[in-house]
Design a protein around this motif. Structure first.
Motif, PDB file in Angstrom:
ATOM      1  N   ARG A  13       0.847  -1.198   0.000  1.00 50.96           N
ATOM      2  CA  ARG A  13       0.000   0.000   0.000  1.00 50.96           C
ATOM      3  C   ARG A  13       0.880   1.245   0.000  1.00 50.96           C
ATOM      4  NH1 ARG A  13      -5.110  -1.415   1.000  1.00 50.96           N
ATOM      5  NH2 ARG A  13      -5.518  -3.285   2.202  1.00 50.96           N
ATOM      6  N   GLU A  15       2.030   4.896   1.035  1.00 52.07           N
ATOM      7  CA  GLU A  15       1.973   5.753   2.207  1.00 52.07           C
ATOM      8  C   GLU A  15       2.664   7.065   1.842  1.00 52.07           C
ATOM      9  OE1 GLU A  15       3.177   5.439   6.834  1.00 52.07           O
ATOM     10  OE2 GLU A  15       4.813   5.224   5.396  1.00 52.07           O
ATOM     11  N   TYR A  32      -2.896   7.165   3.343  1.00 54.05           N
ATOM     12  CA  TYR A  32      -2.834   5.843   2.728  1.00 54.05           C
ATOM     13  C   TYR A  32      -3.874   5.806   1.603  1.00 54.05           C
ATOM     14  CZ  TYR A  32      -0.145   4.787   6.888  1.00 54.05           C
ATOM     15  OH  TYR A  32       0.807   4.807   7.873  1.00 54.05           O
ATOM     16  N   THR A  35      -7.316   3.512   0.809  1.00 52.29           N
ATOM     17  CA  THR A  35      -7.711   2.750   1.993  1.00 52.29           C
ATOM     18  C   THR A  35      -8.773   3.466   2.815  1.00 52.29           C
ATOM     19  OG1 THR A  35      -6.078   3.737   3.470  1.00 52.29           O
ATOM     20  CG2 THR A  35      -5.374   1.801   2.203  1.00 52.29           C
ATOM     21  N   ARG A  58       1.151   2.694  11.499  1.00 50.97           N
ATOM     22  CA  ARG A  58       1.405   1.958  10.252  1.00 50.97           C
ATOM     23  C   ARG A  58       1.002   0.491  10.392  1.00 50.97           C
ATOM     24  NH1 ARG A  58       6.500   3.375   9.640  1.00 50.97           N
ATOM     25  NH2 ARG A  58       5.899   5.143   8.364  1.00 50.97           N
ATOM     26  N   THR A  62      -1.702  -1.034   7.910  1.00 50.79           N
ATOM     27  CA  THR A  62      -1.180  -1.890   6.834  1.00 50.79           C
ATOM     28  C   THR A  62      -0.864  -3.313   7.270  1.00 50.79           C
ATOM     29  OG1 THR A  62       1.147  -1.367   7.222  1.00 50.79           O
ATOM     30  CG2 THR A  62      -0.090   0.130   5.764  1.00 50.79           C
TER      31      THR A  62
END
Length: 69
Positions: A13, A15, A32, A35, A58, A62
């Motif tokens: 993903r 960031e 993010y 998301t 984080r 994630t």
């Protein structure tokens, strides 16, 4: 020279984040994309454990281990 937030791929993903410390305060934000999550940390303490806090953030978003990517 372009200016913008650093971009990383964490557990597949994106960031985007930016943070900093100033005498008496510190702050950090992370986005993010895709998301629905945005993380913001603000404090009136320049020796707050910012790295630990953002690592846990984080991990929650994630699934990455704190300090990992």
């Amino acid at each position: 020279m372009p200016y913008g937030p650093p971009a990383h791929i964490v557990e597949g993903r994106w960031e985007l984040s930016r943070g900093g410390i100033h005498p008496g305060s510190c702050g950090h934000w992370s986005i993010y994309p895709g998301t629905g999550w945005v993380g913001v940390v603000l404090t009136n303490n320049d020796d707050a454990p910012l790295r630990e806090i953002t690592g846990r953030q984080r991990q929650a978003i994630t699934g990455a281990s704190p300090g990992g990517g």
